[in-house]
Scaffold this motif. Structure first.
Motif, PDB file in Angstrom:
ATOM      1  N   MET A  58       0.843  -1.192   0.000  1.00  0.00           N
ATOM      2  CA  MET A  58       0.000   0.000   0.000  1.00  0.00           C
ATOM      3  C   MET A  58       0.875   1.236   0.000  1.00  0.00           C
ATOM      4  O   MET A  58       1.888   1.307   0.718  1.00  0.00           O
ATOM      5  CB  MET A  58      -0.930   0.015   1.211  1.00  0.00           C
ATOM      6  N   VAL A  59       0.493   2.212  -0.805  1.00  0.00           N
ATOM      7  CA  VAL A  59       1.275   3.439  -0.951  1.00  0.00           C
ATOM      8  C   VAL A  59       1.124   4.284   0.311  1.00  0.00           C
ATOM      9  O   VAL A  59       0.013   4.550   0.781  1.00  0.00           O
ATOM     10  CB  VAL A  59       0.824   4.226  -2.190  1.00  0.00           C
ATOM     11  N   MET A  60       2.273   4.706   0.855  1.00  0.00           N
ATOM     12  CA  MET A  60       2.296   5.531   2.068  1.00  0.00           C
ATOM     13  C   MET A  60       2.593   6.994   1.770  1.00  0.00           C
ATOM     14  O   MET A  60       2.223   7.870   2.552  1.00  0.00           O
ATOM     15  CB  MET A  60       3.358   5.005   3.028  1.00  0.00           C
ATOM     16  N   GLY A  61       3.285   7.257   0.705  1.00  0.00           N
ATOM     17  CA  GLY A  61       3.639   8.621   0.364  1.00  0.00           C
ATOM     18  C   GLY A  61       3.935   8.735  -1.112  1.00  0.00           C
ATOM     19  O   GLY A  61       4.466   7.804  -1.722  1.00  0.00           O
ATOM     20  N   VAL A  62       3.576   9.864  -1.714  1.00  0.00           N
ATOM     21  CA  VAL A  62       3.777  10.092  -3.151  1.00  0.00           C
ATOM     22  C   VAL A  62       4.655  11.318  -3.325  1.00  0.00           C
ATOM     23  O   VAL A  62       4.349  12.397  -2.810  1.00  0.00           O
ATOM     24  CB  VAL A  62       2.433  10.284  -3.875  1.00  0.00           C
ATOM     25  N   LEU A  63       5.761  11.154  -4.052  1.00  0.00           N
ATOM     26  CA  LEU A  63       6.715  12.222  -4.304  1.00  0.00           C
ATOM     27  C   LEU A  63       6.720  12.545  -5.795  1.00  0.00           C
ATOM     28  O   LEU A  63       5.969  11.957  -6.566  1.00  0.00           O
ATOM     29  CB  LEU A  63       8.096  11.795  -3.838  1.00  0.00           C
TER      30      LEU A  63
ATOM     31  N   THR B  56      -1.732   7.020  -5.814  1.00  0.00           N
ATOM     32  CA  THR B  56      -2.064   7.986  -4.776  1.00  0.00           C
ATOM     33  C   THR B  56      -1.850   7.317  -3.421  1.00  0.00           C
ATOM     34  O   THR B  56      -1.663   6.106  -3.329  1.00  0.00           O
ATOM     35  CB  THR B  56      -3.530   8.453  -4.878  1.00  0.00           C
ATOM     36  N   ILE B  57      -1.871   8.112  -2.382  1.00  0.00           N
ATOM     37  CA  ILE B  57      -1.741   7.543  -1.041  1.00  0.00           C
ATOM     38  C   ILE B  57      -2.906   6.594  -0.791  1.00  0.00           C
ATOM     39  O   ILE B  57      -4.050   6.884  -1.127  1.00  0.00           O
ATOM     40  CB  ILE B  57      -1.689   8.662   0.011  1.00  0.00           C
ATOM     41  N   PHE B  58      -2.590   5.441  -0.234  1.00  0.00           N
ATOM     42  CA  PHE B  58      -3.515   4.340   0.054  1.00  0.00           C
ATOM     43  C   PHE B  58      -3.854   3.511  -1.180  1.00  0.00           C
ATOM     44  O   PHE B  58      -4.748   2.670  -1.122  1.00  0.00           O
ATOM     45  CB  PHE B  58      -4.798   4.810   0.741  1.00  0.00           C
ATOM     46  N   SER B  59      -3.166   3.726  -2.308  1.00  0.00           N
ATOM     47  CA  SER B  59      -3.353   2.824  -3.442  1.00  0.00           C
ATOM     48  C   SER B  59      -2.776   1.454  -3.101  1.00  0.00           C
ATOM     49  O   SER B  59      -1.710   1.358  -2.488  1.00  0.00           O
ATOM     50  CB  SER B  59      -2.640   3.350  -4.699  1.00  0.00           C
ATOM     51  N   LEU B  60      -3.467   0.400  -3.511  1.00  0.00           N
ATOM     52  CA  LEU B  60      -2.926  -0.953  -3.400  1.00  0.00           C
ATOM     53  C   LEU B  60      -2.200  -1.292  -4.683  1.00  0.00           C
ATOM     54  O   LEU B  60      -2.744  -1.103  -5.776  1.00  0.00           O
ATOM     55  CB  LEU B  60      -4.045  -1.965  -3.156  1.00  0.00           C
ATOM     56  N   VAL B  61      -0.978  -1.779  -4.580  1.00  0.00           N
ATOM     57  CA  VAL B  61      -0.186  -2.129  -5.755  1.00  0.00           C
ATOM     58  C   VAL B  61       0.483  -3.477  -5.509  1.00  0.00           C
ATOM     59  O   VAL B  61       0.530  -3.973  -4.383  1.00  0.00           O
ATOM     60  CB  VAL B  61       0.894  -1.056  -6.042  1.00  0.00           C
ATOM     61  N   ASP B  62       0.984  -4.066  -6.575  1.00  0.00           N
ATOM     62  CA  ASP B  62       1.751  -5.312  -6.476  1.00  0.00           C
ATOM     63  C   ASP B  62       3.226  -4.996  -6.685  1.00  0.00           C
ATOM     64  O   ASP B  62       3.593  -4.289  -7.631  1.00  0.00           O
ATOM     65  CB  ASP B  62       1.283  -6.321  -7.540  1.00  0.00           C
TER      66      ASP B  62
ATOM     67  N   HIS C  60      -6.667  -3.382 -14.757  1.00  0.00           N
ATOM     68  CA  HIS C  60      -6.329  -2.412 -13.722  1.00  0.00           C
ATOM     69  C   HIS C  60      -7.160  -1.146 -13.874  1.00  0.00           C
ATOM     70  O   HIS C  60      -7.322  -0.603 -14.953  1.00  0.00           O
ATOM     71  CB  HIS C  60      -4.839  -2.058 -13.819  1.00  0.00           C
ATOM     72  N   SER C  61      -7.681  -0.669 -12.759  1.00  0.00           N
ATOM     73  CA  SER C  61      -8.451   0.573 -12.752  1.00  0.00           C
ATOM     74  C   SER C  61      -7.592   1.679 -12.176  1.00  0.00           C
ATOM     75  O   SER C  61      -6.756   1.431 -11.311  1.00  0.00           O
ATOM     76  CB  SER C  61      -9.715   0.424 -11.906  1.00  0.00           C
ATOM     77  N   LEU C  62      -7.821   2.886 -12.642  1.00  0.00           N
ATOM     78  CA  LEU C  62      -7.003   3.998 -12.187  1.00  0.00           C
ATOM     79  C   LEU C  62      -7.413   4.427 -10.789  1.00  0.00           C
ATOM     80  O   LEU C  62      -8.567   4.309 -10.398  1.00  0.00           O
ATOM     81  CB  LEU C  62      -7.151   5.185 -13.151  1.00  0.00           C
ATOM     82  N   GLY C  63      -6.425   4.945 -10.050  1.00  0.00           N
ATOM     83  CA  GLY C  63      -6.718   5.553  -8.766  1.00  0.00           C
ATOM     84  C   GLY C  63      -6.894   4.562  -7.659  1.00  0.00           C
ATOM     85  O   GLY C  63      -6.452   3.434  -7.716  1.00  0.00           O
ATOM     86  N   LEU C  64      -7.593   5.000  -6.647  1.00  0.00           N
ATOM     87  CA  LEU C  64      -7.809   4.172  -5.472  1.00  0.00           C
ATOM     88  C   LEU C  64      -8.641   2.963  -5.810  1.00  0.00           C
ATOM     89  O   LEU C  64      -9.588   3.032  -6.590  1.00  0.00           O
ATOM     90  CB  LEU C  64      -8.520   4.973  -4.379  1.00  0.00           C
ATOM     91  N   GLU C  65      -8.291   1.844  -5.182  1.00  0.00           N
ATOM     92  CA  GLU C  65      -9.074   0.633  -5.374  1.00  0.00           C
ATOM     93  C   GLU C  65     -10.468   0.802  -4.789  1.00  0.00           C
ATOM     94  O   GLU C  65     -11.427   0.212  -5.220  1.00  0.00           O
ATOM     95  CB  GLU C  65      -8.367  -0.554  -4.718  1.00  0.00           C
ATOM     96  N   LYS C  66     -10.576   1.631  -3.763  1.00  0.00           N
ATOM     97  CA  LYS C  66     -11.863   1.991  -3.202  1.00  0.00           C
ATOM     98  C   LYS C  66     -11.806   3.454  -2.832  1.00  0.00           C
ATOM     99  O   LYS C  66     -10.809   3.937  -2.332  1.00  0.00           O
ATOM    100  CB  LYS C  66     -12.165   1.175  -1.926  1.00  0.00           C
TER     101      LYS C  66
END
Length: 856
Positions: free
Chosen positions: A751-756, A813-819, A842-848
């Motif tokens: 899960m994404v914690m920070g985006v730079l 984005t923050i809280f995105s789920l990724v592999d 794959h859908s863009l953005g947040l999974e929810k």
């Protein structure tokens, strides 16, 4: 900062901030006996690089008047030019910029600093970018502040040696520690610094950054930015750093210098430690002729001196450990660096122990204790436990209440005060591990017990899961004939029921779950190969809010934990009532206000209101805000990790040294008094508390110790406990790096914690590790950073596998789920995280969306 030797336009890539680059590309800097400098401006004299320390008298006077400030120095392990000490007012930490300002102090030292003029304070930038620093440190109080001076690029084609200290900003492991995920949140991490990350930024890389991506978020005038107090070290009160380091040996670069014939250069693995000159006579005999043979050999070096006019320290090789990257030498190096005494006990110490085995209780001692050997008392421990220092009992009384016994090994009986064993135990202080019904009354006393059985967690779990079934005798350990399986079974069930009520009541009363606000690694348990000792696999030892889904060890660990907490609290009250000036207690200060406020603001921006008005309110926010689906649980893990960062360390202290009893409180447990009593085998603080309790009960004389003497012992226990914790984390990191190398690549959701601007940080959910993923390391056609409202967002455009296909877009984005895939790097014990290419679905953005209800 301003300094007479600071020449920004000359600084080479290896020169840390605040240090002069007056040496030429063929020199290695000022050094012992170097009187033939080729720099003509220095010929005939040696400049002082560091300031002379203030006198003890001036320091004492300055601390009294408030013109000087003392604190424990924390150096950023990934950007060693940045250091901090806590601010006395509890606000943003005081910043110490550069090696010169640090004035030869090392990480963990207790230092005295003097504030710089306000025009030299650090400007706090409101936006973070891809180069945001990782302000990690061992004290578990992450610092969000970073440097603001850009590092100068070296002249094209320049290939000289590193100068002063090895400036290696290798971010391949910069997120291995809990405080290293600098891009945690844009709203929390306020500062940024441009640092050329070795191996991560390649100007020739084909990836194109979208032109609309801001090159910098830092263009506002300094006058518009808040300032962070900055200071310089003027005195070292206590050198708490061991002055030992592991690293490798190198020949000096200038073969024509006199130094080349006398010294080798020791390059520490920890870049917070300076490079060290070591006499060639300490080096292996063939090092000069065959230096490449030792390029991968780990050595231990101890710093002996570091003079004002020397860029490097002077030291002595202590030992050759073996090959870098191998578990045993790396582990020995970790233990040595953190001052952990792992030597064999001396004969004088061993002579303090009972000499004739098996040992029996002396008859005169039996008469002094309550004999409980016929009671149903048993231990519940992991099957691999070696130190069985606590046991439990539970019996129903005639009025329907329960008498619960918490029986702790009387270690203090075997450790006479003032003995050789006592002295070595006090010095080592702690073990190091490498990989409701109302209580109506209480009774304390010395007893004699005989454990009727040794239950493992699996045994007790089987009893709890089968409350009405008789457990087959062959599935249980031997039980003494005085007691039946049914009696033990019922006692376990009663303990389990009471523990659940105690736990429920604790959180109703406003406790914060300590295990969820861990720092660093989640607790990883490794499966080791019996022959090689190498890790074959691992799993996270984690807790959840309910018993549903808990592993046996977690559930039973909680059962035992509740009674240990209760015993510790009861003992704390007893010794404090009896010895209000001499009680050894344990306090937990509230979290750092500034960091907590910033984090709450960030969560508000993300649509996640958090109540941090108390420990209980924070616990409720972290446990009640989320659903039970996979995405919600992952987001909860990330937020829990974020909120661990403002937390301060719990500390041992002497009650007579603090005037305000409000400072005695334990924030996380939300109790007024707490101590450590239940683990005397592995913590010396518990032995001290045992002695205090024995005196309070009249078994021994009132302790003849002054509060300040007891406080010094408490401080030492704090230091060793912190070192032990760091060593354990490094040991876990070592074994995990080997696991990735031996068993990888390893795949996991993250899960994404920070985006730079050009990277993002993730929490790897399967293993609990944090890693930074760089856009330049991915097969991207381009990437684009933007703010959507206040939320940072990276749009990745992947190169298609088939050139005839359209490129795939992925929004981070923050809280995105990724592999992600964890894979070993060529450098020993380094591994990186690579983002897996998203599938066509794959859908863009947040999974929810954050406000969307989870699916059933």
């Amino acid at each position: 900062m301003n300094h007479p030797d600071y020449k920004q336009n000359l600084r080479s890539p290896g020169t840390p901030r605040g240090v002069s680059s007056v040496v030429g590309p063929n020199a290695v800097g000022a050094s012992p006996g170097d009187k033939k400098s080729k720099n003509k401006s220095l010929r005939g004299k040696k400049k002082s690089i560091f300031e002379t320390y203030m006198s003890k008298e001036d320091v004492s006077e300055g601390l009294k008047r408030g013109t000087l400030i003392q604190g424990v120095l924390r150096i950023n392990p990934k950007k060693f030019h940045e250091a901090f000490i806590p601010s006395p007012d509890g606000d943003r930490d005081i910043f110490i910029d550069g090696v010169v300002a640090r004035n030869r102090a090392l990480n963990g030292d207790l230092v005295v600093v003097k504030l710089l003029p306000e025009d030299q304070w650090k400007a706090v930038k409101p936006e973070s970018n891809d180069k945001e620093t990782e302000a990690s440190y061992e004290a578990d109080i992450p610092e969000e502040c970073c440097g603001h001076h850009p590092l100068q690029q070296s002249p094209k084609g320049w290939n000289g040696p590193d100068v002063i200290i090895e400036a290696q900003f290798d971010d391949s492991d910069s997120e291995d520690r809990h405080g290293n995920t600098s891009g945690l949140v844009d709203g929390v991490k306020k500062l940024s610094v441009y640092t050329p990350d070795k191996g991560k930024e390649d100007s020739s890389a084909p990836v194109m950054k979208d032109e609309s991506t801001p090159a910098s978020q830092d263009t506002r005038a300094l006058s518009e930015k808040p300032l962070q107090k900055s200071a310089k070290v003027v005195y070292i009160l206590e050198k708490k750093h061991s002055r030992a380091a592991t690293g490798i040996l190198k020949l000096l670069a200038d073969k024509n210098s006199d130094l080349f014939k006398k010294y080798a250069l020791f390059s520490p693995s920890d870049h917070r430690v300076p490079r060290i000159y070591v006499p060639l006579k300490d080096c292996p005999q063939d090092f000069m002729t065959r230096p490449k043979d030792y390029a991968n050999t780990l050595f231990i070096c101890r710093i002996l001196d570091w003079k004002e006019d020397c860029n490097f320290a002077l030291g002595q090789l202590a030992k050759s450990l073996g090959q870098a990257g191998e578990i045993e030498p790396e582990t020995e190096g970790i233990l040595t660096e953190y001052g952990v005494d792992f030597s064999d006990f001396s004969s004088e110490v061993l002579d303090c122990l009972p000499q004739s085995l098996p040992w029996t209780i002396p008859s005169d001692e039996v008469g002094k204790r309550r004999d409980l050997r016929k009671d149903c008392i048993f231990t519940i421990d992991p099957s691999t436990a070696r130190d069985l220092d606590d046991a439990l009992s539970c019996r129903r009384l005639t009025d329907g209440t329960f008498e619960v016994g918490v029986h702790i090994a009387d270690v203090s009986y075997f450790v006479p005060e003032g003995s050789s064993l006592d002295k070595v135990a006090a010095e080592r202080a702690t073990s190091v591990y490498l990989v409701q019904k109302v209580i109506l009354e209480e009774w304390f006393g010395r007893t004699i017990i005989r454990s009727c059985t040794k239950l493992s967690y699996d045994h007790a779990q089987s009893m709890i899961e089968n409350p009405t079934e008789k457990i087959p005798e062959e599935e249980l350990p031997p039980i003494s004939p005085e007691h039946s399986i049914e009696e033990v079974h019922q006692a376990v069930l009663n303990l389990h029921s009471i523990a659940k009520q105690l736990r429920r009541q604790r959180f109703v009363d406003g406790a914060l779950r300590l295990d969820q606000l861990h720092s660093g690694w989640l607790k990883l348990a490794f499966t080791l190969d019996h022959e090689t000792g190498l890790p074959q696999g691992c799993h996270i030892y984690e807790y959840r809010d309910s018993n549903k889904g808990l592993r046996h060890s977690q559930l039973l660990g909680r059962l035992v934990e509740e009674f240990m907490l209760l015993a510790n609290m009861a003992v704390a009250h007893k010794i404090f009532r009896t010895f209000p000036e001499q009680a050894l207690l344990r306090r937990h200060p509230p979290p750092q206000t500034k960091m907590l406020t910033d984090l709450v603001e960030f969560c508000d921006q993300m649509g996640l209101p958090m109540d941090v008005s108390s420990a209980g309110a924070l616990n409720k926010s972290l446990t009640k805000t989320f659903g039970d689906d996979k995405y919600s649980l992952a987001r909860k893990e990330v937020l829990t990790n974020m909120y661990s960062r403002p937390m301060q360390m719990a500390l041992y202290f002497c009650s007579g040294m603090l005037q305000d009893q409000a400072q005695f409180r334990h924030y996380a447990l939300n109790v007024p008094l707490y101590t450590h009593f239940t683990s005397p085998i592995r913590r010396f603080a518990d032995v001290i508390v045992h002695r205090l309790l024995a005196a309070a009960l009249g078994y021994s004389q009132q302790p003849d110790v002054e509060p300040d003497t007891l406080q010094k012992q408490a401080d030492h226990c704090n230091d060793r406990r912190m070192a032990s914790k760091r060593v354990q984390e490094l040991s876990i990191g070592l074994f995990f790096a080997v696991l990735v190398k031996e068993s990888g690549p390893l795949e996991s959701e993250a899960m994404v914690m920070g985006v730079l601007n050009q990277a993002f940080d993730v929490l790897v959910l399967r293993f609990g590790v944090q890693k930074r993923i760089y856009c330049n390391a991915l097969a991207l056609r381009s990437y684009h950073f933007q703010k959507v409202g206040k939320k940072p967002e990276l749009t990745l455009v992947w190169e298609p596998d088939d050139l005839e296909e359209e490129p795939t877009q992925q929004v981070i984005t923050i809280f995105s789920l990724v592999d992600v895939v964890l894979q070993a790097e060529a450098t020993a014990l380094k591994y990186s995280a690579i983002l897996k290419r998203p599938g066509p679905e794959h859908s863009l953005g947040l999974e929810k969306e954050l406000d969307e209800e989870p699916e059933d």
